[in-house]
Design a protein around this motif. Structure first.
Motif, short mmCIF file in Angstrom:
data_model
loop_
_atom_site.label_atom_id
_atom_site.label_comp_id
_atom_site.label_asym_id
_atom_site.label_seq_id
_atom_site.Cartn_x
_atom_site.Cartn_y
_atom_site.Cartn_z
N ALA A 76 6.66 12.32 -1.84
CA ALA A 76 6.63 10.88 -1.54
C ALA A 76 7.40 10.61 -0.23
O ALA A 76 6.94 9.86 0.63
CB ALA A 76 7.24 10.08 -2.69
N TYR A 77 8.53 11.26 -0.09
CA TYR A 77 9.33 11.13 1.14
C TYR A 77 8.54 11.61 2.35
O TYR A 77 8.47 10.93 3.37
CB TYR A 77 10.64 11.91 0.97
N ARG A 78 7.92 12.78 2.24
CA ARG A 78 7.16 13.34 3.37
C ARG A 78 5.97 12.46 3.73
O ARG A 78 5.64 12.29 4.89
CB ARG A 78 6.69 14.77 3.05
N TYR A 79 5.32 11.89 2.72
CA TYR A 79 4.21 10.96 2.96
C TYR A 79 4.70 9.79 3.82
O TYR A 79 4.07 9.43 4.81
CB TYR A 79 3.65 10.46 1.61
N LEU A 80 5.83 9.21 3.43
CA LEU A 80 6.36 8.06 4.17
C LEU A 80 6.82 8.47 5.58
O LEU A 80 6.65 7.71 6.53
CB LEU A 80 7.52 7.42 3.40
N ALA B 204 3.47 5.94 -2.54
CA ALA B 204 4.70 6.73 -2.69
C ALA B 204 5.12 6.80 -4.17
O ALA B 204 5.56 7.86 -4.65
CB ALA B 204 5.83 6.15 -1.84
N ALA B 205 4.99 5.71 -4.89
CA ALA B 205 5.35 5.70 -6.31
C ALA B 205 4.47 6.66 -7.09
O ALA B 205 4.95 7.41 -7.95
CB ALA B 205 5.24 4.28 -6.87
N GLU B 206 3.18 6.65 -6.79
CA GLU B 206 2.25 7.57 -7.47
C GLU B 206 2.59 9.02 -7.14
O GLU B 206 2.63 9.87 -8.02
CB GLU B 206 0.81 7.24 -7.06
N VAL C 150 0.83 -1.20 0.00
CA VAL C 150 0.00 0.00 0.00
C VAL C 150 0.86 1.25 0.00
O VAL C 150 0.67 2.16 -0.82
CB VAL C 150 -0.96 0.00 1.22
N ARG C 151 1.83 1.32 0.91
CA ARG C 151 2.61 2.54 1.06
C ARG C 151 3.55 2.76 -0.12
O ARG C 151 3.75 3.90 -0.56
CB ARG C 151 3.40 2.52 2.38
#
Length: 143
Positions: free
Chosen positions: A69-73, A57-59, A52-53
């Motif tokens: 993507a980094y901040r999301y993770l 992040a790829a999207e 899922v993550r």
């Protein structure tokens, strides 16, 4: 024992169906619930979370960039951030962002657009003041 196996199969089927429909957050929630109830193992939960993550992040990396993507993770719950594969993915997204800043800097630098090169680095440092890649580029520029 057999009812446990059947429950596990049904639950995994439900999670997979949800994920196949593109409902990633709902699938993640189902997996977390199944793990908390002891229906799936920690490694199975880790795999669902990673799927899922990493998909999200790829999207994000494609649509809004590696920093997002980094901040999301980085903002994931602690139990998810601590999964080794997620930790690696987080580091990779940060590194990809740094490389992007570096490459933009080098492009401006080589074209002798020193003001734009500096601005690129300064904007990067606003996001990550401790980036070794960007700090190294800045010291190169200041020589």
């Amino acid at each position: 024992r057999e009812t446990g196996n059947l429950k596990k199969l049904v639950t995994e089927g439900e999670i997979s169906f949800t994920l196949s429909k593109g409902n990633l957050e709902e699938g993640a929630a189902q997996a977390k619930e199944a793990f908390s109830k002891g229906i799936i193992s920690v490694s199975e939960w880790n795999n669902y979370v990673y799927y899922v993550r990493s998909s999200t992040a790829a999207e994000l990396s494609k649509t809004t960039g590696y920093w997002e993507a980094y901040r999301y993770l980085e903002k994931l719950p602690e139990d998810e951030k601590g999964i080794p594969a997620i930790m690696t993915l987080t580091q990779q997204m940060h590194y990809n962002w740094e490389v992007g800043v570096h490459n933009t800097f080098v492009d401006y630098y080589n074209k002798k657009y020193f003001d734009l090169a500096r601005k690129t680095l300064e904007e990067g440092l606003l996001k990550d003041p401790e980036s070794k890649v960007i700090l190294r580029d800045l010291s190169r520029l200041d020589r």
